[in-house]
Scaffold this motif. Sequence first.
Motif, PDB file in Angstrom:
ATOM      1  N   VAL A1333       0.952  -1.235   0.071  1.00 35.42           N
ATOM      2  CA  VAL A1333      -0.024  -0.050   0.101  1.00 35.42           C
ATOM      3  C   VAL A1333       0.886   1.235   0.136  1.00 35.42           C
ATOM      4  O   VAL A1333       0.516   2.314  -0.757  1.00 35.42           O
ATOM      5  CB  VAL A1333      -1.006  -0.188   1.183  1.00 35.42           C
ATOM      6  CG1 VAL A1333      -1.629   1.482   1.078  1.00 35.42           C
ATOM      7  CG2 VAL A1333      -1.981  -1.390   1.230  1.00 35.42           C
ATOM      8  N   VAL A1334       1.978   1.288   0.970  1.00 31.97           N
ATOM      9  CA  VAL A1334       2.785   2.347   0.722  1.00 31.97           C
ATOM     10  C   VAL A1334       3.599   2.665  -0.460  1.00 31.97           C
ATOM     11  O   VAL A1334       3.535   3.754  -1.095  1.00 31.97           O
ATOM     12  CB  VAL A1334       3.752   2.331   1.955  1.00 31.97           C
ATOM     13  CG1 VAL A1334       4.743   3.340   2.006  1.00 31.97           C
ATOM     14  CG2 VAL A1334       3.012   2.407   3.251  1.00 31.97           C
ATOM     15  N   ILE A1335       3.941   1.682  -1.035  1.00 31.17           N
ATOM     16  CA  ILE A1335       4.554   1.853  -2.169  1.00 31.17           C
ATOM     17  C   ILE A1335       3.794   2.158  -3.504  1.00 31.17           C
ATOM     18  O   ILE A1335       4.047   3.055  -4.472  1.00 31.17           O
ATOM     19  CB  ILE A1335       5.240   0.366  -2.514  1.00 31.17           C
ATOM     20  CG1 ILE A1335       6.447   0.210  -1.617  1.00 31.17           C
ATOM     21  CG2 ILE A1335       5.808   0.365  -4.098  1.00 31.17           C
ATOM     22  CD1 ILE A1335       7.158  -1.420  -1.945  1.00 31.17           C
ATOM     23  N   LEU A1336       2.615   1.789  -3.288  1.00 33.37           N
ATOM     24  CA  LEU A1336       1.640   2.160  -4.421  1.00 33.37           C
ATOM     25  C   LEU A1336       1.176   3.744  -4.108  1.00 33.37           C
ATOM     26  O   LEU A1336       1.029   4.306  -5.244  1.00 33.37           O
ATOM     27  CB  LEU A1336       0.200   1.333  -4.536  1.00 33.37           C
ATOM     28  CG  LEU A1336       0.651  -0.306  -5.171  1.00 33.37           C
ATOM     29  CD1 LEU A1336      -0.934  -1.008  -4.658  1.00 33.37           C
ATOM     30  CD2 LEU A1336       0.642  -0.019  -6.249  1.00 33.37           C
ATOM     31  N   SER A1337       1.187   3.949  -2.958  1.00 37.81           N
ATOM     32  CA  SER A1337       0.810   5.428  -2.572  1.00 37.81           C
ATOM     33  C   SER A1337       1.973   6.356  -3.102  1.00 37.81           C
ATOM     34  O   SER A1337       1.492   7.562  -3.526  1.00 37.81           O
ATOM     35  CB  SER A1337       0.648   5.691  -0.996  1.00 37.81           C
ATOM     36  OG  SER A1337      -0.525   4.566  -0.565  1.00 37.81           O
ATOM     37  N   ILE A1338       3.051   5.935  -2.784  1.00 44.38           N
ATOM     38  CA  ILE A1338       4.261   6.660  -3.291  1.00 44.38           C
ATOM     39  C   ILE A1338       4.529   7.058  -4.742  1.00 44.38           C
ATOM     40  O   ILE A1338       4.606   7.904  -5.003  1.00 44.38           O
ATOM     41  CB  ILE A1338       5.550   6.278  -2.619  1.00 44.38           C
ATOM     42  CG1 ILE A1338       5.646   6.299  -0.936  1.00 44.38           C
ATOM     43  CG2 ILE A1338       6.876   6.858  -3.268  1.00 44.38           C
ATOM     44  CD1 ILE A1338       6.728   5.543  -0.385  1.00 44.38           C
ATOM     45  N   LYS A1339       4.240   5.805  -5.538  1.00 44.64           N
ATOM     46  CA  LYS A1339       4.126   5.717  -6.773  1.00 44.64           C
ATOM     47  C   LYS A1339       3.157   6.650  -7.364  1.00 44.64           C
ATOM     48  O   LYS A1339       3.523   7.707  -8.335  1.00 44.64           O
ATOM     49  CB  LYS A1339       3.961   4.298  -7.404  1.00 44.64           C
ATOM     50  CG  LYS A1339       5.156   3.519  -7.170  1.00 44.64           C
ATOM     51  CD  LYS A1339       6.615   3.862  -7.880  1.00 44.64           C
ATOM     52  CE  LYS A1339       6.536   3.906  -9.315  1.00 44.64           C
ATOM     53  NZ  LYS A1339       7.889   4.184  -9.932  1.00 44.64           N
ATOM     54  N   ILE A1340       2.032   6.731  -6.953  1.00 46.07           N
ATOM     55  CA  ILE A1340       0.831   7.544  -7.406  1.00 46.07           C
ATOM     56  C   ILE A1340       1.164   8.906  -7.182  1.00 46.07           C
ATOM     57  O   ILE A1340       0.951   9.908  -8.009  1.00 46.07           O
ATOM     58  CB  ILE A1340      -0.493   7.308  -6.786  1.00 46.07           C
ATOM     59  CG1 ILE A1340      -0.730   5.605  -7.233  1.00 46.07           C
ATOM     60  CG2 ILE A1340      -1.589   8.163  -7.104  1.00 46.07           C
ATOM     61  CD1 ILE A1340      -2.043   5.124  -6.290  1.00 46.07           C
ATOM     62  N   TYR A1341       1.625   9.266  -6.087  1.00 47.55           N
ATOM     63  CA  TYR A1341       2.091  10.451  -5.597  1.00 47.55           C
ATOM     64  C   TYR A1341       3.160  11.164  -6.567  1.00 47.55           C
ATOM     65  O   TYR A1341       3.115  12.334  -6.951  1.00 47.55           O
ATOM     66  CB  TYR A1341       2.639  10.700  -4.115  1.00 47.55           C
ATOM     67  CG  TYR A1341       3.138  11.961  -3.821  1.00 47.55           C
ATOM     68  CD1 TYR A1341       2.151  13.163  -3.329  1.00 47.55           C
ATOM     69  CD2 TYR A1341       4.362  12.209  -3.461  1.00 47.55           C
ATOM     70  CE1 TYR A1341       2.823  14.326  -2.966  1.00 47.55           C
ATOM     71  CE2 TYR A1341       4.843  13.390  -3.349  1.00 47.55           C
ATOM     72  CZ  TYR A1341       4.080  14.590  -3.038  1.00 47.55           C
ATOM     73  OH  TYR A1341       4.620  15.702  -2.662  1.00 47.55           O
TER      74      TYR A1341
END
Length: 1396
Positions: A1333-1341
């Motif tokens: 979840v964190v990785i996907l959030s960072i990627k989207i950001y």
Amino acid sequence: MVLQSALDREKQSEHTLVLTAVDGGDPPRSGNVKVHITVLDANDNAPFFTDSMYKASVAENAAKGTLIASVSASDADQGYNGNVTYSFTHIGETAAQLFQINAHTGEINLIGNLDYESIQHYEINLQAKDPGGFTGVSKLFIDVLDANDNSPVITMTSFSGKIQEDSSPGTVVALISVQDLDSGKNGQVRLSLEQNSPFAIKPSSRKYYTLVTDGPLDREKVSSFNLTLVASDEGTPSLFSKKTIYLEITDINDNAPVFSQREYKTHIMENNSPGVTLLTLQAADPDAGQNARIAYYLIESNVNGSPASTYFSVNADNGIIHATRSFDYEQMKEFKIHVRAQDGGSPPLGSNATVFISVQDQNDNAPQVLYPVQSGNSVVAEIVPRSADVGYLVSKVVAVDVDSGQNAWLSYKLQKTTDRALFEVGLQNGEIRTVRQVTDKDAVKQRLTVVVEDNGQPSRSATVNVNVAVADSFPEVLSEFTDFAHEKEYNDNLTFYLVLALAAVSFLFITCLVVILSIKIYRWRQSRYYQSNLPVIPYYPPRYADSVGTGTLQHVHNYEVYRTTDSGKSDIKYLGPISQSLISVEASGTESLPKEARTSYCIEPTSTLLDLPFVILLIMVQRAFWMTEPHRSLRWKMLWQLIIFVSCYCYAANGQIRYSIPEEMKKGSLIGNVAQDLGIDLKRLRLGRARIVTGDSTQYADLKTDKGILVVSERIDREELCGDTTPCSFSFEIILENPMELHPVTIEILDENDHAPSFLNKELKFEISESATLGSRFLLESADDHDVGVNSLQNYILSPNNHFVLKQHSNPDGSKYAEMVLQKTLDREAHPHLSLKLMAVDGGNPQRSSSVNIDVTVLDVNDNAPQFNQTIYRASVMENAPRSTYITTVNATDADAGSNGQVTYNFYKQKGTAAQLFDIDSDTGIISVVGAIDHEKDTKFELTVEARDQGGLTDSSKIVLEVIDVNDNAPLINIMSFSNTVSEDAPPDTTIAIINVKDSDADDNGKVSCFIEGSEAFTIKSTLRNYYSLVTNVILDREKVSEYNITVTASDSGRPPLISRKVLNLKVTDVNDNSPVFQNSVYNSFLLENNSPGVSIIKIIAHDPDENQNARISYILEESDLIGSPVGTYVSVNTESGVVHAVRSFDYEQIKNFKITIKAQDGGSPPLCSNVTVNIFIQDQNDNAPQVLYPVQSGGSVVAEIVPRSADVGYLVTKVVAVDVDSGQNAWLSYKLQKATDRALFEVGIQNGEIRTLRQVTDKDAVKQRLTVVVEDNGQPSRSATVNVNVAVADSFPEVLSEFTDFTHDKEYNDNLTFCLVLALAAVSFLFITCLVVILSIKIYRWRQSRLYYKSNLPVIPYYPPRYADTLGTGTLQHAYNYEVMRIQRFLRSRKMFSL
């Protein structure tokens, strides 16, 4: 009365005359008186011998001192003039060493050793001489008689030293020559053998003998003979000589090899290595050389349908039997083979032997358990009722061993059991019985492990597990064992699935992280592509080595192969196999190597076993070449000697021939035609190998066999060969072979006039008195001429002179000698010397001569007295002059010559002390001092000197000596009064001593002065004449100078002055004027903690320069407080020695240092003192052991570190953390691996305690690993602590869990494990989902940011994890180490780089 004619005492010694006095009266009167005249003797007659020629004979072996002859001469003179002395004149050197004449009696004795063979006759000139120099001469002829003093000499004329053992009787072995230098019967010899042997001596010809065989020979019984030849002569007593010759019997092949046993028995252990040695056969052949060289062969036979050579091989040279294959006792137990031993003779002989070989059993089979049968996973249990008593038979373990003997003897042992006190197993029968009564407390389930072991060396064993159920009914047993199986199976399945799930989730989590990180790193490197300066580190694949020796990796092999049965005579080393094909080398060694191995990596021999005959052939060819080329003459010589021996019996002697030739002929000159004179054909001379035999003498002639003539081979000197013997000749023999002929030849040597007469001395000297009478004879030395006949000496000629004439005489042997006769009186004053020449002439053509000078010295007569050159001599001498001091020299001369002119000196009638003080040299007239002269006793001496010659004539003179005075008396010091002590506080001018000085000399030599040397503290004062006072000059200080050696010196006024000294020893007494002084102002001392009470800490020393009681120091501890207590409760001071002692034991943690004050006080009155400070430091001791903080030891719980099987070299397993409460080096800790399940897998950092892997973890490594780490400090002695670390080598937790189930677990533990696994699975799953979840959030950001700002040029700064260092140096944090480890198969090499 006037002498009118000469008197002759020898005719009339007295005369009586009458003297008449007549007066002139008438008748005249007269008176008569008788005059008696005695004629005194004068030396006017020469001695003369009773015989003009003496003859004597003496045996050549006469002892020294033997009387040969006695000669006598008389002199007509009387008294001293008639004394005659005898001597040899003009005697040769050889005769002078052999004979001696007594000068007074005329007896001639032997003083040397005569040798008849060297000289047979001696001619000696005799002389008789009186004191006046008159002489008489005669001759002595001595004949030497032969004695049997030469032993016969044995010469081996022809001898080879070898003979074959099959030689027939009568075979000639040697030709022997025997010679004796004696003459007559003493020179007649005979030859014989000393011991019994199959040989005999046969006479051949004059002085020649042959040694022949007299019986059959057998080399095997007697291989050689030491034959002693005995040659004896016919003399009385008979002399003999011996010569031992060594005769070797050569061998023929007449004996076959014989084994030491007809049958041999040996044994071999089964599973032997091919090529092992079984037995060494020994066969003996009494023959020698090639006939005794034995070769061993295996006689072909069938063993179990195969040739015997496939099982065994025999070394042909040494008879060693080798096994060519490995044997199995279970397949074959015994072999029988036949071996043949054959010699190298022609034809060869041989014999056979039988060898029995037994195969012995080896313990190569482990026992096999027949009951109970092990049935996989099924549980089979023996039931024991709870009512079973002691010794109840539970079950029986049945096992067998296929080996035999003691290897099959089985024993049973109980290795492991649930309750060891309940069961036992029979050692021999395997019966399992109860040891005690079964009780209700005993567990139902009992598991026993029984070990079955055989009696082999080493022993082998098998293990069997026996399940025993303690119950009274079968359902009870079934319920117990069913629950156990079900529960265990259920727990195992649940744990397995949980671990599997946890591993799968963890794998996905880690894989995801790795992929993300890889992408991040790749993108970052792309952004830094053109501006990165980081070095590119290339990857080098590791090099692997087979560390456990499994054989899966390539090995490096060294082969040492012996390719013949000689076991190492030619060796080949193979550096390694380089191809897939293996090199097979069998015991026979005849196979060849692969071609690629031969050409690349090995040294290939050029021959196989077939090379041995070739080498032997080469040796034979070399020997044949040696015999035919370099030593051809030796071979023919040996063959010629053998022919002589074989044909010696055919010898025939022919007539003797004689030749005459002159001496000194050139080499090669013709002597005679032997072939013509003996009637021998030239062909016979060549085929008969004619040669000349001379024995030990020189060979002067050579035989030319091609022409049949004798020629001169060496220079022939008749005088050297024969001397004076006539006629002169030498003989030799000519030997011919096949058949043997011996022809004696004699050659006479004719004399040539090649020698001139010669005198022994170059000059003849005579001493003749000037009073010698006319007619006196003087014998002259005879000349020697080596020639004979008319060529010898014929005449003597004397040079013309006024005083002497020559007379010649002949000896009985015809030789001539001469005498010189005085014909005119000699006068020394007119002619003191006369020089003449004597010439000797021979009768040869051309005539030869030689001459010798004659020197005549005229002797003087004593007719003059000596005379002094002064009537009075004056001289002076110093008193006390040393002995041998020269005073003066007196001189007197004598007009006579020689001994008549020699003058001697002496004191005439010397009286008083002068005789003891002076001496005169009788030869030189030097007067010297021999005693002590004292001027005070004598001031003048008068001496009378007399000079005397040898005839007794004298003269005298006077000597006046004056004695000069010298200053020889030193002053004398007398101490009249003296006190040897003085107080150091004495005032100046204190009187110490009263001194009196005297000098016995007078005038200036007696005037004296007195003073002190080298001391300013004292002075001398004069009081009265010759009296002085010694007083102090300064204030004294005993501490500076405690004692004075005062030197009082007295000197006179002489030249040089004499000095006397006297030393006075004065001691200064002490007063207490100094206080004690310490060596240091402050003292520091160190003491280890935990000391024993009473231990010595330090020694304080103070010094007081006073002495005795004033210097006696006492040490006192000054009172003070230390941590609230008196200092005396901590330390004490020894009053006498100043040693500081500890009163109690100190602890470094409580008190580290303290200070005390010590007072030093002397014993004076009043006393003086001083203080000093002492600092005492307590030193730490290693009295605390290290404490391990991690891993924590938690009783019986099992804590294990997990190491994945993919772990590489240097993988960090865990870290041991420990501390030490001590300080300094006592707190420095080091870590060591004391014990490990696999020591080659782990290592521990010596400084940081990190446990890392040493090598790559493999599938073969055990899952459970137990490490014992020792933590040790650096104290002396060191202290240590131990910690156990459990390591699990596994890739999954269920695998670890299944392996560690052998540790003690219960149901509660299994539940906890399940809960932990579920909790871990949930935590990992949560982390995994959260991370996604964190990785996907960072990627989207970031995607949204990039869309917002298009592109960012900010650089990416990489993050490097920090390194932590221990800034306080306590050792509790780890040090940073970089290791570079390289491991090869047999050793470990590590390089460490430390980051500081």
